[in-house]
Motif scaffolding. Structure first.
Motif, PDB file in Angstrom:
ATOM      1  N   ASP A  63       0.862  -1.189   0.000  1.00  0.00           N
ATOM      2  CA  ASP A  63       0.000   0.000   0.000  1.00  0.00           C
ATOM      3  C   ASP A  63       0.901   1.243   0.000  1.00  0.00           C
ATOM      4  O   ASP A  63       0.726   2.170   0.786  1.00  0.00           O
ATOM      5  CB  ASP A  63      -0.938  -0.043   1.227  1.00  0.00           C
ATOM      6  N   TYR A  66       2.333   2.495   3.359  1.00  0.00           N
ATOM      7  CA  TYR A  66       1.453   2.509   4.532  1.00  0.00           C
ATOM      8  C   TYR A  66       1.392   1.113   5.164  1.00  0.00           C
ATOM      9  O   TYR A  66       0.549   0.828   6.006  1.00  0.00           O
ATOM     10  CB  TYR A  66       0.066   3.058   4.179  1.00  0.00           C
ATOM     11  N   HIS A 106      -1.706  -0.235  12.058  1.00  0.00           N
ATOM     12  CA  HIS A 106      -1.320  -1.557  11.542  1.00  0.00           C
ATOM     13  C   HIS A 106       0.148  -1.530  11.151  1.00  0.00           C
ATOM     14  O   HIS A 106       0.737  -0.455  11.010  1.00  0.00           O
ATOM     15  CB  HIS A 106      -2.177  -1.929  10.329  1.00  0.00           C
ATOM     16  N   PHE A 147     -10.195  -2.038   1.664  1.00  0.00           N
ATOM     17  CA  PHE A 147      -9.742  -2.302   0.291  1.00  0.00           C
ATOM     18  C   PHE A 147     -10.468  -3.496  -0.338  1.00  0.00           C
ATOM     19  O   PHE A 147      -9.981  -4.106  -1.281  1.00  0.00           O
ATOM     20  CB  PHE A 147      -8.228  -2.548   0.279  1.00  0.00           C
ATOM     21  N   ARG A 200       2.142  13.189  11.242  1.00  0.00           N
ATOM     22  CA  ARG A 200       0.769  13.022  10.758  1.00  0.00           C
ATOM     23  C   ARG A 200       0.417  11.578  11.126  1.00  0.00           C
ATOM     24  O   ARG A 200       1.200  10.653  10.884  1.00  0.00           O
ATOM     25  CB  ARG A 200       0.732  13.241   9.252  1.00  0.00           C
ATOM     26  N   ASP A 202      -1.705   8.402  10.711  1.00  0.00           N
ATOM     27  CA  ASP A 202      -2.574   7.692   9.784  1.00  0.00           C
ATOM     28  C   ASP A 202      -3.753   7.040  10.516  1.00  0.00           C
ATOM     29  O   ASP A 202      -3.573   6.444  11.580  1.00  0.00           O
ATOM     30  CB  ASP A 202      -1.726   6.604   9.096  1.00  0.00           C
ATOM     31  N   VAL A 203      -4.917   7.110   9.901  1.00  0.00           N
ATOM     32  CA  VAL A 203      -6.165   6.490  10.431  1.00  0.00           C
ATOM     33  C   VAL A 203      -6.177   6.334  11.954  1.00  0.00           C
ATOM     34  O   VAL A 203      -6.530   5.287  12.484  1.00  0.00           O
ATOM     35  CB  VAL A 203      -6.499   5.134   9.766  1.00  0.00           C
ATOM     36  N   GLU A 244      -5.309  11.755  11.233  1.00  0.00           N
ATOM     37  CA  GLU A 244      -6.276  11.520  10.161  1.00  0.00           C
ATOM     38  C   GLU A 244      -7.506  10.871  10.782  1.00  0.00           C
ATOM     39  O   GLU A 244      -7.418   9.787  11.348  1.00  0.00           O
ATOM     40  CB  GLU A 244      -5.676  10.601   9.094  1.00  0.00           C
ATOM     41  N   LYS A 283     -17.311   5.815  -2.340  1.00  0.00           N
ATOM     42  CA  LYS A 283     -16.807   7.004  -3.015  1.00  0.00           C
ATOM     43  C   LYS A 283     -16.899   6.890  -4.547  1.00  0.00           C
ATOM     44  O   LYS A 283     -16.953   7.887  -5.245  1.00  0.00           O
ATOM     45  CB  LYS A 283     -15.370   7.288  -2.594  1.00  0.00           C
ATOM     46  N   HIS A 318      -2.860  12.513  -0.959  1.00  0.00           N
ATOM     47  CA  HIS A 318      -2.496  11.381  -1.811  1.00  0.00           C
ATOM     48  C   HIS A 318      -3.623  10.369  -1.976  1.00  0.00           C
ATOM     49  O   HIS A 318      -3.474   9.405  -2.720  1.00  0.00           O
ATOM     50  CB  HIS A 318      -1.259  10.694  -1.225  1.00  0.00           C
ATOM     51  N   ASP A 319      -4.731  10.543  -1.265  1.00  0.00           N
ATOM     52  CA  ASP A 319      -5.868   9.628  -1.384  1.00  0.00           C
ATOM     53  C   ASP A 319      -7.026  10.241  -2.165  1.00  0.00           C
ATOM     54  O   ASP A 319      -8.028   9.567  -2.400  1.00  0.00           O
ATOM     55  CB  ASP A 319      -6.416   9.270   0.015  1.00  0.00           C
ATOM     56  N   GLU A 377      -6.341   0.031  -3.913  1.00  0.00           N
ATOM     57  CA  GLU A 377      -7.772   0.298  -3.723  1.00  0.00           C
ATOM     58  C   GLU A 377      -8.489   0.347  -5.073  1.00  0.00           C
ATOM     59  O   GLU A 377      -9.550  -0.240  -5.266  1.00  0.00           O
ATOM     60  CB  GLU A 377      -7.961   1.626  -2.981  1.00  0.00           C
ATOM     61  N   ARG A 404      -7.143   7.048  -6.457  1.00  0.00           N
ATOM     62  CA  ARG A 404      -6.064   7.702  -5.715  1.00  0.00           C
ATOM     63  C   ARG A 404      -4.856   7.965  -6.621  1.00  0.00           C
ATOM     64  O   ARG A 404      -4.038   8.836  -6.324  1.00  0.00           O
ATOM     65  CB  ARG A 404      -5.654   6.833  -4.519  1.00  0.00           C
TER      66      ARG A 404
HETATM   67  O1  TEU Z   1      -6.080   6.340   4.544  1.00  0.00           O
HETATM   68  C1  TEU Z   1      -7.200   6.015   5.297  1.00  0.00           C
HETATM   69  C2  TEU Z   1      -8.334   5.507   4.583  1.00  0.00           C
HETATM   70  O2  TEU Z   1      -9.339   5.172   5.196  1.00  0.00           O
HETATM   71  C3  TEU Z   1      -8.225   5.417   3.113  1.00  0.00           C
HETATM   72  O3  TEU Z   1      -8.031   4.107   2.785  1.00  0.00           O
HETATM   73  C4  TEU Z   1      -9.408   5.970   2.474  1.00  0.00           C
HETATM   74  O4  TEU Z   1     -10.558   5.288   2.850  1.00  0.00           O
HETATM   75  C5  TEU Z   1      -9.240   5.860   1.013  1.00  0.00           C
HETATM   76  O5  TEU Z   1      -7.980   6.275   0.659  1.00  0.00           O
HETATM   77  C6  TEU Z   1     -10.235   6.717   0.326  1.00  0.00           C
HETATM   78  O6  TEU Z   1     -10.001   6.570  -0.991  1.00  0.00           O
HETATM   79  C7  TEU Z   1      -4.826   6.184   5.099  1.00  0.00           C
HETATM   80  C8  TEU Z   1      -3.768   6.580   4.119  1.00  0.00           C
HETATM   81  O7  TEU Z   1      -3.886   7.949   3.856  1.00  0.00           O
HETATM   82  C9  TEU Z   1      -3.894   5.733   2.907  1.00  0.00           C
HETATM   83  O8  TEU Z   1      -3.021   6.101   1.890  1.00  0.00           O
HETATM   84  C10 TEU Z   1      -3.645   4.308   3.338  1.00  0.00           C
HETATM   85  O9  TEU Z   1      -3.889   3.450   2.253  1.00  0.00           O
HETATM   86  C11 TEU Z   1      -4.540   3.885   4.497  1.00  0.00           C
HETATM   87  O10 TEU Z   1      -4.586   4.857   5.515  1.00  0.00           O
HETATM   88  C12 TEU Z   1      -4.005   2.634   5.145  1.00  0.00           C
HETATM   89  O11 TEU Z   1      -2.840   2.908   5.862  1.00  0.00           O
END
Ligand code: TEU
Length: 549
Positions: A63, A66, A106, A147, A200, A202-203, A244, A283, A318-319, A377, A404
């Motif tokens: 990923d 990530y 994770h 995913f 930052r 993540d999630v 996030e 989405k 980036h998402d 994704e 993405r």
């Molecule tokens: O993203 C969090 C997340 O929930 C995303 O998977 C989101 O739902 C998706 O990108 C929407 O299109 C973070 C990171 O920013 C992402 O790049 C990672 O893939 C994800 O966590 C897992 O670590």
């Protein structure tokens, strides 16, 4: 630090780098740290204060980083730890702080902890992850991975499932285990020692999951964990921290960004970024942007956090797809609409984030074939929907709008081959429009999107009202105009923009009629109507004009 004292990051502008796609220095087609170092002067010139870099730790790249296999080393694809230290030093010399991306929900399944954990139930690392006994093919429950597919993966040797909210190669960490938390804190302190300026996270709202109850984000122990995390690490430095949090409401965001500093500086919330999808769907299920709703949403966040928390301001990361293609116009009015979106965003209260290429008005990409896409994704969705009987063109329409990879195509530096990103073969195709949209040309052009961002960043620093001013939405029901004021004791700003490609009638209240124009995306004076995507920031000194309402 007192609660009301201004923090450095309230006045800062952050730039996000997606390292794989920023600048390659060695011709392998992947961006790297040495490439980044070579572009620090570019960033300095733009005027930003900090750079958030998506993960560069060792990772099998399932990923794009990530999925971390070693938090305390740099993936050879990006360089070495010594390169990283040099980047921190070189950035610091230019007054730029480096923000690392912490993925704490994770790890990769190739992380040493997971490899150990999978060896046996009595292994000391077993309880670092989330396991449930079971039977092959009978999942503990029907929770799904973000995913695609189930959130449970069977390990036959253990006769157990492990839980993964993202890919099967991203097993969830067990935050209930104090040993896990301690390891994480030590790792963060180690990076702080290296001089990083922030993190930052993540999630982060998913760390306190309760899989048996079907809870992913905002679990019952979330804020208890966050306060401990902050106390053990971030509060020992003067850092910027941004979590996030897809599941944040203003109430929750006030906890995260409490001015007492007990958790983080701020969060990324996504309420405004998920509005152009069908209600209750994914989405990929596209819907037009409800403009009035967008304004009211941003108004709510501005007002509810005023004095009680802090907003992050972003359109892109980036998402997310490129904002100019998404809510502006990637064609005829690309330049005007990119500038308009910048004005709306940066005029609000909060810390603005610019995602690489946004300052050039980079657009979404349309590759002919799904084979040209790299994002897990996107690919999983494509094949799942194909199997579910969706029409191929409909799936591609979703990919073009929301993949993405739209944000991940290489940075467009120049009109040279591969946009000056690499001398080799780029890991993901370059958007063919780099010939017209690139940094080299934009830096020479006084009317470019880049120059506009540069001026906007400087204005934010010059006038404290951008940081402090109270927000008031004007014309809330107007279907074309986005307008608001920002007011403090000394000054008042009027931000007024036409969010559409049609002219919009707009009469400025008398008090604004001969005010100073701070920034404007059209030449000349304001007319009776706002032209397509026209946007302006006006300034009045409050002291001069006592009695203004
Ligand atoms: O993203 C969090 C997340 O929930 C995303 O998977 C989101 O739902 C998706 O990108 C929407 O299109 C973070 C990171 O920013 C992402 O790049 C990672 O893939 C994800 O966590 C897992 O670590």
């Amino acid at each position: 630090m007192g609660n009301n004292e201004k923090k450095w990051w309230q006045n800062a502008v952050v730039y996000q780098i997606y390292p794989k796609s920023f600048q390659d220095s060695d011709g392998d087609g992947y961006g790297d740290i040495r490439g980044m170092i070579s572009r620090l002067d570019y960033l300095k010139d733009l005027g930003i204060d900090a750079v958030w870099i998506s993960p560069m730790y060792c990772s099998p790249q399932d990923d794009n980083g990530y999925d971390i296999s070693d938090y305390q080393d740099i993936d050879p694809m990006f360089g070495t730890l010594a390169d990283m230290e040099e980047l921190i030093r070189e950035a610091d010399r230019r007054g730029i702080k480096i923000i690392m991306d912490l993925v704490l929900n994770h790890t990769s399944d190739e992380h040493r902890w997971f490899q150990e954990a999978a060896k046996g139930k009595d292994n000391p690392y077993h309880d670092y992850y989330v396991w449930r006994d079971g039977e092959e093919g009978v999942y503990p429950n029907d929770m799904k991975s973000t995913f695609g597919g189930p959130a449970w993966e069977w390990v036959p040797e253990l006769k157990q499932y492990y839980f993964h909210q993202f890919s099967v190669k991203q097993p969830d960490l067990n935050w209930e285990n104090p040993k896990v938390r301690r390891e994480i804190y030590d790792m963060i302190l180690w990076w702080m020692d290296k001089g990083v300026g922030g993190f930052r996270l993540d999630v982060i709202d998913q760390i306190a999951k309760e899989p048996d109850l079907g809870i992913t984000n905002n679990g019952p122990r979330l804020h208890e964990f966050l306060r401990e995390l902050s106390r053990e690490t971030f509060q020992k430095g003067n850092l910027i921290t941004v979590g996030e949090a897809w599941g944040a409401t203003p109430e929750i965001a006030k906890k995260y960004s409490n001015p007492d500093g007990s958790e983080f500086s701020m969060v990324f919330q996504f309420e405004h970024m998920v509005m152009d999808q069908q209600e209750g769907k994914e989405k990929w299920d596209l819907a037009p942007l409800p403009f009035v709703k967008l304004k009211k949403c941003l108004e709510k966040w501005q007002n509810e956090l005023y004095g009680k928390g802090w907003n992050s301001l972003f359109w892109d990361n980036h998402d997310l797809p490129r904002i100019v293609s998404r809510w502006g116009d990637g064609g005829t009015y690309r330049v005007q609409s990119a500038k308009m979106l910048a004005v709306i965003l940066h005029g609000m209260q909060g810390t603005p984030y610019i995602y690489q290429g946004e300052e050039l008005g980079m657009t979404n990409v349309r590759f002919d074939s799904i084979e040209d896409y790299r994002d897990i994704e996107t690919l999983n969705m494509y094949y799942d929907r194909l199997e579910a009987g969706y029409d191929k063109d409909e799936i591609m329409a979703s990919v073009y709008a929301k993949s993405r990879d739209n944000a991940r195509t290489p940075m467009q530096w120049s009109a040279e081959k591969n946009a000056g990103f690499t001398k080799g073969t780029p890991w993901l195709g370059v958007n063919p429009n780099y010939v017209e949209i690139n940094a080299e040309d934009e830096r020479k052009d006084p009317n470019s999107v880049w120059q506009f961002y540069r001026r906007l960043i400087r204005l934010r620093k010059e006038y404290p009202v951008f940081t402090d001013g109270k927000f008031k939405l004007l014309l809330p029901e107007d279907e074309q105009i986005f307008a608001y004021t920002r007011t403090d004791e000394e000054a008042e700003l009027l931000v007024c923009a036409n969010f559409t490609g049609e002219t919009a009638s707009c009469t400025l209240p008398a008090k604004w009629q001969d005010s100073e124009i701070l920034l404007h995306n059209y030449e000349g004076v304001l007319q009776k109507e706002l032209r397509p995507y026209e946007a302006v920031i006006l300034l009045r000194k409050t002291a001069q004009g006592k009695g203004l309402c």
